[in-house]
Design an enzyme around this catalytic site. Structure first.
Site, short mmCIF file in Angstrom:
data_model
loop_
_atom_site.label_atom_id
_atom_site.label_comp_id
_atom_site.label_asym_id
_atom_site.label_seq_id
_atom_site.Cartn_x
_atom_site.Cartn_y
_atom_site.Cartn_z
N GLU A 1 -5.79 74.81 10.09
CA GLU A 1 -4.48 75.13 10.64
C GLU A 1 -4.12 76.59 10.40
OE1 GLU A 1 -3.08 73.35 12.71
OE2 GLU A 1 -4.02 71.41 12.38
N GLU B 1 -4.81 75.89 19.79
CA GLU B 1 -6.06 75.13 19.83
C GLU B 1 -7.27 76.06 19.89
OE1 GLU B 1 -5.89 72.20 19.03
OE2 GLU B 1 -3.78 71.74 19.45
#
Length: 502
Positions: A296, A267
């Site tokens: 990502e 994250e």
């Protein structure tokens, strides 16, 4: 209206929309973290109202005229470069928004907000039946939205393109076929090897210590902590709300501290991307990440290529020993590296090792494809999940909490998102090759705990561009060539062959 006035009006339009997006993000974050369960309906109504305001503002006759007039200025070559780029991205956003009626956008926002609250309960209660009607409605809405956006294309291709411009089922089929050809044989070769005895993996590390570990790791990644909040949730996520405000979440398991470690590194990769978009893009449509595949690629890069590397084991171990010496004082860097890279199939995607992770994505991709091809119904999802988990991972799924209810994405309407996780992993491997050709010692930076050279490369070639460049242009510019999954496959073979003496 003069060109200067048009530009001023355009900048104000973007700023107003970004302000409303900020409010929407705060509501969503509140719902995931601290809001009471009974507040879900009120929150859904408020979010629906905000979504409607944003949609009407974007698609109003005045906004459409303003964009058309500015496009004439751009054709005449009189706009500055940044405004021209803003116009290019905004006009695409506007065209797509105009394809969806405002009332549909409001209904969509309400539906996904309600569905998220239902999913939370359903996952904890192993209650697919309560969630299924919402998934049915969301899939139907996705079909309508895809039809409105591009009636000439396959609905799932339209959805995939929303998350990663230029990607469709043909491109993903080829990508996954190449990855499967690499991963499946490796998993089979590794499977017979006994698991090493690493008892510290399940040793208890209390919540306070794990939160301290999380904050130290975010600082180690390079986040500006005065602009980052950390919270706990059922399903970790992160978001860039506005300049100076990113939010990172994690889930604490007191007997699995490494879960928190790699969740926070993941994250944090998303958040540091958001923190490093060109400041000139603040409050414009260019602020934020350009696609989920690129996003990502940042999270998976810091989680895996850095976080699970042998080089990073020493800095990581120093953080763990600082906050949980009773567990990690006698752990070696080699043992930590081994623990971080145990390659064995398991049921939960977010806890999956780096090698088997793409197999989890294939399960979701196959289900989504079947749904939108009319080959499966929403009611079939639990059965399909069990069948595909057995096929790809060789595991039996005992309940839906550990199966089709484990991820939050479908509750938010994110059909087409999952493939970007695997794509992001592959982008990251190609970054490493480009970094090394540029003279950057990725392992050396990771071993030292000073990731500045890596961050500088990513900031210059990826982060600063925000939404100003789509993924294909970013990858070609950063790596000197178009995307090629061979780098990812070679990386996996090299790493896991060495780990397991294959």
């Amino acid at each position: 209206m003069s060109e200067t006035s048009r530009i001023d009006a355009f900048k104000q339009l973007q700023r107003t929309l970004q302000q409303k997006y900020y409010l929407m993000s705060v509501l969503e974050f509140d719902g995931e973290t601290v809001a009471p369960e009974n507040g879900a309906a009120a929150r859904a109504e408020a979010m629906g109202a905000l979504a409607g305001e944003m949609h009407e503002l974007t698609t109003s006759d005045a906004s459409v005229r303003l964009v058309a007039e500015l496009e004439a200025d751009a054709a005449a070559g009189t706009l500055d470069a940044q405004t021209a780029t803003e116009l290019h991205v905004f006009s695409r956003d506007q065209r797509e928004a105009r394809a969806i009626p405002t009332e549909e956008e409001i209904a969509w926002s309400k539906l996904t907000s309600e569905a998220n609250a239902v999913w939370h309960h359903a996952k904890l209660a192993d209650d697919w039946a309560s969630f299924e009607p919402y998934v049915e409605r969301i899939v139907d809405a996705c079909r309508r939205r895809a039809e409105a956006l591009d009636p000439a294309r396959d609905a799932y291709d339209v959805l995939l393109d929303q998350y990663e411009r230029g990607m469709d089922t043909a491109a993903y089929d080829a990508f996954f076929a190449q990855v499967k050809e690499t991963v499946v044989p490796l998993v089979r070769e590794i499977a017979p090897q006994p698991a090493p005895d690493l008892p510290f993996r399940s040793a208890r590390v209390d919540r306070a210590a794990q939160l301290a570990i999380a904050r130290d790791l975010l600082e180690l990644e390079g986040l500006v902590m005065d602009g980052c909040a950390v919270a706990e949730v059922e399903h970790p996520f992160s978001d860039g709300f506005a300049p100076g405000d990113v939010r990172v979440t994690t889930h604490i398991y007191e007997t699995d501290a490494l879960s928190n470690v790699f969740s926070i590194l993941h994250e944090g990769g998303h958040a540091i991307y958001e923190q490093n978009v060109d400041p000139a893009y603040a409050w414009t449509c260019l602020d934020g990440g350009t696609s989920m595949g690129i996003h990502e690629s940042q999270s998976r890069f810091f989680e895996n290529i850095v976080g699970r590397s042998r080089a990073f084991a020493e800095p990581l171990l120093a953080v763990l020993r600082k906050h949980a010496p009773e567990v990690y004082s006698s752990v070696s860097a080699d043992d930590l590296y081994r623990a971080a890279n145990l390659a064995h199939p398991q049921l939960i995607r977010m806890e999956a090792d780096e090698l088997t992770y793409p197999l989890h994505i294939m399960i979701r991709y196959d289900i989504e494809r079947a749904l939108f091809a009319g080959e499966a119904r929403v009611a079939d999802i639990p059965t399909l999940w069990r069948e595909l988990t057995r096929r790809y991972l060789g595991l039996d799924v005992p309940n839906d909490t550990l199966g089709c209810l484990q991820d939050t994405h479908w509750s938010g309407g994110s059909f087409g998102y999952f493939p970007s996780y695997a794509l992001g992993s592959a982008y990251g491997a190609q970054y490493v090759d480009a970094m090394e050709r540029a003279g950057i010692d990725v392992d050396g930076a990771s071993a030292s705990g000073d990731l500045a050279p890596v961050r500088d490369w990513l900031r210059d070639r990826i982060w600063r561009w925000g939404r100003g460049k789509d993924a294909p242009e970013l990858i070609a510019g950063a790596c000197g060539a178009p995307f090629d999954a061979t780098y990812y496959c070679d990386y996996l073979v090299k790493k896991f062959s060495a780990l397991y003496n294959l």
